[in-house]
Design a protein around this motif. Structure first.
Motif, PDB file in Angstrom:
ATOM      1  N   ALA A 246     107.873  52.461  74.431  1.00  8.55           N
ATOM      2  CA  ALA A 246     108.411  51.915  75.127  1.00  8.55           C
ATOM      3  C   ALA A 246     109.585  50.908  74.341  1.00  8.55           C
ATOM      4  O   ALA A 246     109.399  50.021  73.621  1.00  8.55           O
ATOM      5  CB  ALA A 246     107.737  50.576  76.005  1.00  8.55           C
ATOM      6  N   THR A 247     111.122  50.977  74.867  1.00  8.02           N
ATOM      7  CA  THR A 247     111.469  50.859  73.524  1.00  8.02           C
ATOM      8  C   THR A 247     113.027  49.299  74.852  1.00  8.02           C
ATOM      9  O   THR A 247     113.658  49.554  74.173  1.00  8.02           O
ATOM     10  CB  THR A 247     112.721  50.811  72.775  1.00  8.02           C
ATOM     11  OG1 THR A 247     113.545  52.313  74.337  1.00  8.02           O
ATOM     12  CG2 THR A 247     111.744  51.964  71.881  1.00  8.02           C
ATOM     13  N   GLY A 248     112.082  49.433  76.169  1.00 12.48           N
ATOM     14  CA  GLY A 248     113.735  48.752  76.743  1.00 12.48           C
ATOM     15  C   GLY A 248     113.740  49.062  78.079  1.00 12.48           C
ATOM     16  O   GLY A 248     113.741  51.332  78.067  1.00 12.48           O
ATOM     17  N   GLN A 249     114.833  48.795  79.077  1.00 15.17           N
ATOM     18  CA  GLN A 249     114.813  49.422  79.842  1.00 15.17           C
ATOM     19  C   GLN A 249     116.236  49.889  79.719  1.00 15.17           C
ATOM     20  O   GLN A 249     116.843  48.849  79.351  1.00 15.17           O
ATOM     21  CB  GLN A 249     114.810  48.087  81.026  1.00 15.17           C
ATOM     22  CG  GLN A 249     113.400  48.092  81.600  1.00 15.17           C
ATOM     23  CD  GLN A 249     112.505  49.103  82.517  1.00 15.17           C
ATOM     24  OE1 GLN A 249     114.312  50.267  83.097  1.00 15.17           O
ATOM     25  NE2 GLN A 249     112.185  48.731  82.547  1.00 15.17           N
ATOM     26  N   GLY A 250     116.533  50.728  80.377  1.00 16.39           N
ATOM     27  CA  GLY A 250     118.204  51.211  80.588  1.00 16.39           C
ATOM     28  C   GLY A 250     118.491  51.442  81.201  1.00 16.39           C
ATOM     29  O   GLY A 250     118.691  51.736  82.936  1.00 16.39           O
ATOM     30  N   ALA A 269     109.542  52.994  86.103  1.00 13.11           N
ATOM     31  CA  ALA A 269     108.464  53.242  85.335  1.00 13.11           C
ATOM     32  C   ALA A 269     108.941  51.791  84.601  1.00 13.11           C
ATOM     33  O   ALA A 269     109.562  51.053  84.619  1.00 13.11           O
ATOM     34  CB  ALA A 269     108.514  53.794  84.588  1.00 13.11           C
ATOM     35  N   ALA A 270     107.530  50.961  84.770  1.00 11.04           N
ATOM     36  CA  ALA A 270     107.855  49.538  83.354  1.00 11.04           C
ATOM     37  C   ALA A 270     106.482  50.060  82.408  1.00 11.04           C
ATOM     38  O   ALA A 270     105.828  49.714  83.104  1.00 11.04           O
ATOM     39  CB  ALA A 270     107.939  48.747  84.765  1.00 11.04           C
ATOM     40  N   ALA A 271     106.853  48.805  81.087  1.00 10.35           N
ATOM     41  CA  ALA A 271     106.496  48.752  80.326  1.00 10.35           C
ATOM     42  C   ALA A 271     106.467  47.639  79.594  1.00 10.35           C
ATOM     43  O   ALA A 271     107.857  47.518  78.836  1.00 10.35           O
ATOM     44  CB  ALA A 271     105.951  50.197  79.671  1.00 10.35           C
ATOM     45  N   ALA A 272     105.976  47.280  78.457  1.00 10.57           N
ATOM     46  CA  ALA A 272     106.348  46.122  77.590  1.00 10.57           C
ATOM     47  C   ALA A 272     107.211  47.023  76.547  1.00 10.57           C
ATOM     48  O   ALA A 272     106.373  47.817  76.322  1.00 10.57           O
ATOM     49  CB  ALA A 272     105.076  44.924  77.291  1.00 10.57           C
ATOM     50  N   PHE A 356     102.632  55.509  82.415  1.00 13.34           N
ATOM     51  CA  PHE A 356     101.995  54.566  82.359  1.00 13.34           C
ATOM     52  C   PHE A 356     101.378  54.354  81.188  1.00 13.34           C
ATOM     53  O   PHE A 356     101.924  54.988  80.329  1.00 13.34           O
ATOM     54  CB  PHE A 356     100.604  55.235  82.973  1.00 13.34           C
ATOM     55  CG  PHE A 356     100.278  56.670  83.602  1.00 13.34           C
ATOM     56  CD1 PHE A 356      99.680  56.744  82.079  1.00 13.34           C
ATOM     57  CD2 PHE A 356     100.730  57.164  83.992  1.00 13.34           C
ATOM     58  CE1 PHE A 356      99.868  58.690  82.149  1.00 13.34           C
ATOM     59  CE2 PHE A 356     100.515  58.861  84.352  1.00 13.34           C
ATOM     60  CZ  PHE A 356      99.856  59.498  82.518  1.00 13.34           C
ATOM     61  N   ALA A 357     100.821  53.483  80.628  1.00 17.61           N
ATOM     62  CA  ALA A 357     100.312  53.092  79.654  1.00 17.61           C
ATOM     63  C   ALA A 357      99.688  54.320  79.411  1.00 17.61           C
ATOM     64  O   ALA A 357      98.428  55.210  79.269  1.00 17.61           O
ATOM     65  CB  ALA A 357      99.247  51.908  79.868  1.00 17.61           C
ATOM     66  N   ALA A 358      99.461  54.287  77.607  1.00 21.21           N
ATOM     67  CA  ALA A 358      98.779  55.262  77.172  1.00 21.21           C
ATOM     68  C   ALA A 358      97.586  55.219  76.695  1.00 21.21           C
ATOM     69  O   ALA A 358      97.007  54.107  76.682  1.00 21.21           O
ATOM     70  CB  ALA A 358      99.499  55.826  75.367  1.00 21.21           C
TER      71      ALA A 358
END
Lengths: 359, 260
Positions: A246-250, A269-272, A356-358
């Motif tokens: 994940a490289t951020g929200q675009g 989707a969301a992830a740190a 989702f998280a790997a």
């Protein structure tokens, strides 16, 4: 039918030092049909047996119809249960098997006779009253078990992988029959299975379990379309899995840089930022040589393997970067069938991707 | 071919050897002469009638029958419960307990006899009906435990659980589902128990006395002073009774299964 709901509150069970069920919370509404789905050893059968009263929870509470049932023995719970391999009494006739619960409830003989006859008609077993179980086919045994569990008008109906022993065609037929009967009777039903198709066919709601815990609960399409983990998506159906960071929200959603270097935007989707994630895409969402490429995520590749299954064909496509993607094509839609080695364009909607998280 | 014929001959000889006592005893019972003789002279049923004039034999037969019946009844209850515990529950010492239950099968009877006599004598249970019953229970219990637990292995736990979910209390589930399914094992166990108790000699020998005789020992005593065909007649009746019992069991539950 006065259906009763079932609730599990922090229910746990250990076998010696091995935890079988670790804090399960679940609410089943009156008349609802819920499947407990998971691989063997995930605690689904133990959970069902605790609802039946055949196992006693070490912690937590089981409620049937809103009242605590932990201390109520199985014979006072007013449940119906269909066992794996049916557990029909081998020394009793079909009619005696079905009538057993009524005899135990000390109903008058005339009432037992009529209710058994009604139940046999309901599951289409007329004329087999005097057979013994060993003289019946698998499907007929299944129906006897169903009638035996239903004839007492239980508050809750429990199934422990009852269709595992049947061949595929009969199993699919029984799934539909069970579902129709359950709707007709309107009884609260909990169904344990390790077969995802069975869960999808039968349930109002699917509860996926792993290692004694519920990992996701939802309607069949929620579970299938929006799985929340690799485990759930992998367990229910086939998937394309793309690993990345994940490289951020675009603008288009969560930006994910794949191992091959490509960056995809996954909506909703969301992830740190910096965390390892997995993008899941169902094979039937992947179009081969899409006529309308506009608005689709595209990938170029070459057909590496073809699996023809009659109604559908699965294409294994090696895309740029060396990864293999799986695309499902429905046959008979007039789409030209690609051949082995053909160069193809794959396209899918960004919204069909789930992240989702790997694992 | 010759090997096969050889085997056939061998089997025939063994069968003959096993059947010989029966082949001798039964005809002897029907002889007219006053001495036990083979081949018998003439034909008569008088020795069967003569049994009725031997009150000691009749009393001993009654004792043996009563002992066998009580010992079998007790063994069926205790044996079934034991088989249940040994089969259905895991608990420390289960293996040892199972070995203990089976011990009388492999223990030399004479050792067991001496041991039982030493225990029962101080309790005043020698020359006593209940002493014999107790001793016979020790002897026949392993047979009941064995046949019942062999049958119990075929009774699926799921059947009992199904009964519970259908509203049967454990006791009603047991009587309506488990017990009927255990019937073959119970019938076979009871038959073995009755035959073995009725035939028991070594241990009983230490426990009988005037006023409390069992049939095998009374027959032995009888043979010591008169070897007339009454013994052959009694033996013939015993053979008939045993054969009938075994056939009945074979017909109803299949005896062969109990040894598989």
């Amino acid at each position: 039918m006065n259906a009763k709901g079932v609730a599990l509150l922090g229910v746990a069970k250990w076998y010696g030092k091995v935890p079988a069920v670790q804090g399960v919370d679940l609410e089943v509404a009156p008349g609802e049909m819920v499947s407990l789905l998971g691989p063997s050893g995930c605690g689904k059968t133990t959970t069902l047996r605790m609802i039946a009263g055949l196992e006693v929870p070490d912690a937590g509470e089981i409620r049937i119809g809103g009242t605590r049932a932990n201390e109520v023995p199985p014979w006072r719970r007013n449940i119906g249960m269909v066992f794996q391999n049916y557990a029909l009494f081998p020394h009793k006739t079909v009619a005696e098997n079905i009538g057993y619960g009524l005899v135990m409830r000390r109903r008058p003989r005339a009432e037992i006779a009529t209710r058994v006859a009604d139940a046999m008609r309901q599951v289409r077993l007329e004329g087999l009253e005097d057979r013994i179980p060993s003289q019946l086919s698998g499907g007929q045994r299944q129906r006897v078990a169903l009638a035996r569990a239903l004839v007492t008008r239980p508050d809750v109906l429990l199934f422990d992988e009852p269709l595992a022993a049947l061949d595929r065609k009969l199993r699919e037929q029984m799934q539909v029959e069970i579902r129709l009967l359950q709707r007709e009777v309107g009884i609260t039903t909990i169904f344990v299975t390790h077969d995802q198709d069975e869960a999808l066919t039968l349930s109002d709601r699917i509860v996926v379990m792993e290692e004694g815990r519920i990992v996701q609960a939802g309607t069949p399409d929620e579970i299938y379309e929006r799985p929340r983990s690799h485990f759930v998506s992998d367990f229910i159906g086939m998937m394309n899995a793309m690993r990345g960071t994940a490289t951020g929200q675009g603008a288009g959603g969560l930006l994910v840089r794949l191992a091959g270097g490509r960056e995809l935007a996954v909506p909703e989707a969301a992830a740190a930022t910096g965390s390892a994630v997995e993008i899941m895409l169902r094979p039937e969402k992947v179009q081969v040589n899409p006529p309308q490429a506009e608005g689709l995520v595209l990938a170029q590749g070459r057909v590496a393997h073809i699996v023809y299954l009659g109604a559908v064909t699965y294409l294994h496509v090696t895309v740029e970067g060396g990864a293999t993607m799986l695309a499902m094509q429905a046959n008979g839609q007039g789409m030209p069938a690609p051949r082995l080695g053909d160069a193809v364009t794959l396209g899918w909607r960004a919204a069909d991707m789930v992240c989702f998280a790997a694992p | 071919m010759t090997a096969r014929r050889l085997l056939g001959a061998y089997v025939a000889v063994v069968m003959l050897f096993l059947a010989l006592p029966i082949a001798v005893v039964i005809p002897s019972a029907f002889g007219e002469g006053n001495a036990l003789a083979f081949p018998p002279q003439g034909f008569s049923l008088k020795w069967f009638a003569a049994i009725l004039e031997r009150p000691a034999l009749l009393a001993a037969a009654a004792n043996s029958a009563a002992i066998a019946a009580v010992a079998t009844g007790v063994s069926l209850v205790v044996g079934t419960l034991s088989a249940f515990a040994l089969r259905r529950y895991a608990f420390p010492g289960r293996g040892a307990l199972m070995a203990l239950f089976m011990a009388p099968l492999v223990f030399p009877a004479i050792v067991l006899a001496a041991a039982i006599a030493m225990v029962l004598a101080p309790m005043g249970l020698v020359r006593n009906f209940w002493g014999l019953v107790l001793a016979h229970i020790v002897v026949v219990l392993p047979y009941v435990v064995r046949t019942v637990s062999a049958t119990l292995a075929e009774v699926d736990r799921a059947w009992e659980e199904a009964a519970l979910t259908l509203g049967a209390s454990p006791w009603r589930g047991f009587t309506s589902v488990t017990l009927p399914l255990l019937r073959p094992g119970l019938v076979a166990g009871a038959t073995f128990s009755l035959i073995i108790s009725f035939d028991e000699f070594t241990i009983s020998l230490f426990l009988v006395g005037s006023g409390m005789m069992t049939l095998p020992i009374e027959m032995y005593n009888y043979a010591e002073y008169s070897l007339d065909p009454v013994l052959a007649a009694v033996s013939t009746l015993l053979i008939l009774l045993t054969t009938a019992a075994v056939l009945a069991v074979e017909r109803t539950v299949g005896l062969g299964k109990q040894f598989s």
